[in-house]
Design a protein around this motif. Structure first.
Motif, mmCIF file in Angstrom:
data_model
loop_
_atom_site.group_PDB
_atom_site.id
_atom_site.type_symbol
_atom_site.label_atom_id
_atom_site.label_comp_id
_atom_site.label_asym_id
_atom_site.label_seq_id
_atom_site.Cartn_x
_atom_site.Cartn_y
_atom_site.Cartn_z
ATOM 1 N N MET A 114 0.388 -1.036 0.144
ATOM 2 C CA MET A 114 0.303 0.749 -0.028
ATOM 3 C C MET A 114 0.498 0.847 0.357
ATOM 4 S SD MET A 114 -3.211 -0.979 1.565
ATOM 5 C CE MET A 114 -4.237 -2.374 1.695
ATOM 6 N N PRO A 115 0.653 2.201 -1.154
ATOM 7 C CA PRO A 115 1.538 3.258 -0.841
ATOM 8 C C PRO A 115 1.235 4.550 0.244
ATOM 9 C CG PRO A 115 0.111 3.010 -2.553
ATOM 10 C CD PRO A 115 -0.090 2.139 -1.928
ATOM 11 N N ASP A 116 2.313 4.769 0.260
ATOM 12 C CA ASP A 116 2.234 6.144 1.525
ATOM 13 C C ASP A 116 1.810 6.905 0.844
ATOM 14 O OD1 ASP A 116 5.113 6.496 0.246
ATOM 15 O OD2 ASP A 116 5.631 6.287 2.268
ATOM 16 N N LEU A 117 2.070 8.506 1.172
ATOM 17 C CA LEU A 117 1.749 9.565 0.133
ATOM 18 C C LEU A 117 2.301 10.078 -0.675
ATOM 19 C CD1 LEU A 117 0.258 12.547 0.207
ATOM 20 C CD2 LEU A 117 1.850 13.406 1.931
ATOM 21 N N ASP A 118 3.965 9.639 -0.243
ATOM 22 C CA ASP A 118 5.042 10.074 -1.148
ATOM 23 C C ASP A 118 4.903 9.262 -2.633
ATOM 24 O OD1 ASP A 118 5.291 12.573 -0.331
ATOM 25 O OD2 ASP A 118 7.556 11.396 0.863
ATOM 26 N N ILE A 119 4.384 8.786 -2.540
ATOM 27 C CA ILE A 119 4.617 6.882 -3.584
ATOM 28 C C ILE A 119 2.855 7.340 -4.465
ATOM 29 C CG2 ILE A 119 4.295 4.712 -4.235
ATOM 30 C CD1 ILE A 119 6.109 4.098 -1.490
ATOM 31 N N ALA A 120 2.000 7.703 -3.544
ATOM 32 C CA ALA A 120 1.104 7.939 -4.475
ATOM 33 C C ALA A 120 0.912 9.060 -4.965
ATOM 34 C CB ALA A 120 -0.476 8.460 -3.026
ATOM 35 N N LEU A 121 1.522 10.347 -4.650
ATOM 36 C CA LEU A 121 2.138 11.890 -5.483
ATOM 37 C C LEU A 121 2.725 11.963 -6.529
ATOM 38 C CD1 LEU A 121 2.153 14.496 -2.689
ATOM 39 C CD2 LEU A 121 -0.063 13.606 -4.277
ATOM 40 N N LYS A 122 3.613 10.544 -6.563
ATOM 41 C CA LYS A 122 4.332 10.082 -7.398
ATOM 42 C C LYS A 122 3.538 9.601 -8.810
ATOM 43 C CE LYS A 122 8.861 10.796 -5.295
ATOM 44 N NZ LYS A 122 9.809 10.085 -4.215
ATOM 45 N N ASP A 123 2.868 8.712 -8.176
ATOM 46 C CA ASP A 123 1.953 7.946 -9.488
ATOM 47 C C ASP A 123 0.996 8.767 -9.604
ATOM 48 O OD1 ASP A 123 2.953 5.415 -7.901
ATOM 49 O OD2 ASP A 123 1.346 5.150 -6.992
ATOM 50 N N ALA A 124 0.190 9.275 -9.062
ATOM 51 C CA ALA A 124 -0.345 10.792 -9.616
ATOM 52 C C ALA A 124 0.555 11.741 -11.014
ATOM 53 C CB ALA A 124 -0.785 11.449 -9.081
ATOM 54 N N MET A 125 1.489 11.804 -10.656
ATOM 55 C CA MET A 125 2.031 12.783 -11.482
ATOM 56 C C MET A 125 2.705 11.684 -12.477
ATOM 57 S SD MET A 125 2.302 16.023 -10.807
ATOM 58 C CE MET A 125 3.537 16.686 -12.122
ATOM 59 N N GLN A 126 2.478 10.492 -12.684
ATOM 60 C CA GLN A 126 2.621 9.358 -14.099
ATOM 61 C C GLN A 126 1.643 9.168 -14.973
ATOM 62 O OE1 GLN A 126 6.333 8.157 -14.681
ATOM 63 N NE2 GLN A 126 6.077 9.810 -12.354
ATOM 64 N N ILE A 127 0.353 10.205 -14.305
ATOM 65 C CA ILE A 127 -0.413 9.691 -14.940
ATOM 66 C C ILE A 127 -0.063 10.532 -16.478
ATOM 67 C CG2 ILE A 127 -3.411 10.125 -15.914
ATOM 68 C CD1 ILE A 127 -3.394 9.596 -11.905
ATOM 69 N N ASP A 128 -0.436 10.533 -17.349
ATOM 70 C CA ASP A 128 -0.414 11.382 -18.735
ATOM 71 C C ASP A 128 -1.372 12.522 -18.573
ATOM 72 O OD1 ASP A 128 1.064 9.068 -20.172
ATOM 73 O OD2 ASP A 128 -1.173 8.432 -21.688
ATOM 74 N N GLY A 129 -0.489 13.713 -18.749
ATOM 75 C CA GLY A 129 -0.960 14.335 -18.895
ATOM 76 C C GLY A 129 -0.766 15.529 -17.056
ATOM 77 N N ALA A 130 -0.315 14.430 -16.328
ATOM 78 C CA ALA A 130 -0.142 15.422 -15.175
ATOM 79 C C ALA A 130 0.455 16.862 -15.280
ATOM 80 C CB ALA A 130 -0.123 14.014 -13.829
ATOM 81 N N VAL A 131 0.058 17.589 -15.127
ATOM 82 C CA VAL A 131 0.494 19.094 -14.166
ATOM 83 C C VAL A 131 0.983 19.306 -12.073
ATOM 84 C CG1 VAL A 131 0.129 21.688 -14.411
ATOM 85 C CG2 VAL A 131 -0.412 19.951 -16.444
ATOM 86 N N GLY A 132 0.029 18.264 -12.101
ATOM 87 C CA GLY A 132 0.452 19.163 -10.555
ATOM 88 C C GLY A 132 -0.420 17.490 -9.837
ATOM 89 N N ALA A 133 -0.564 17.291 -8.232
ATOM 90 C CA ALA A 133 -1.072 16.546 -7.626
ATOM 91 C C ALA A 133 -1.051 17.198 -6.333
ATOM 92 C CB ALA A 133 -0.443 15.011 -7.905
ATOM 93 N N ALA A 134 -1.924 16.678 -4.963
ATOM 94 C CA ALA A 134 -1.917 17.095 -4.031
ATOM 95 C C ALA A 134 -2.619 16.581 -3.341
ATOM 96 C CB ALA A 134 -1.384 18.383 -3.704
#
Length: 123
Positions: free
Chosen positions: A1-21
């Protein structure tokens, strides 16, 4: 289960991602931020979208609508903003916030990916 840092990095891997929080919608404070730009302050956008979440929750309560918010989509001229409340017990009062470039993102895949990230998130 991913922690916060990993989850946000995974979100940035989504095509077109500009930012995540990850944001506390009670206070508007971002607990973690990745991305953004000099012209787009993700912390300010996250705080502002806390008002959107609170307004939606109030409206649902006033209307007697049962259940929770799956996600909220804000469509701008060149961006999609996806707000996904965290459903796990440890994430009560938090939401994932993802900003996407409309030109590069596939909205359906992004929503699916963000749902998967949220479901696996451990706070």
């Amino acid at each position: 289960m991913p922690d916060l840092d990993i989850a946000l990095k995974d979100a940035m891997q989504i095509d077109g991602a500009v930012g995540a929080a990850l944001v506390d919608y009670g206070s508007g404070m971002a607990l973690g931020i990745v991305g953004g730009s000099r012209d787009f302050d993700l912390a300010i956008a996250a705080a502002g979208n806390s008002d959107v979440v609170r307004a939606n929750l109030r409206a649902m309560e006033m209307l007697g609508i049962e259940g929770g918010i799956e996600d909220i989509l804000v469509t701008l001229g060149g961006q999609y903003h996806i707000i996904r409340p965290v459903t796990g017990h440890s994430g009560q009062g938090l939401f994932l916030y993802l900003v996407l470039s409309k030109q590069r993102a596939n909205l359906a895949l992004a929503r699916h990916s963000l749902r998967r990230i949220e479901e696996n998130l451990e706070i």
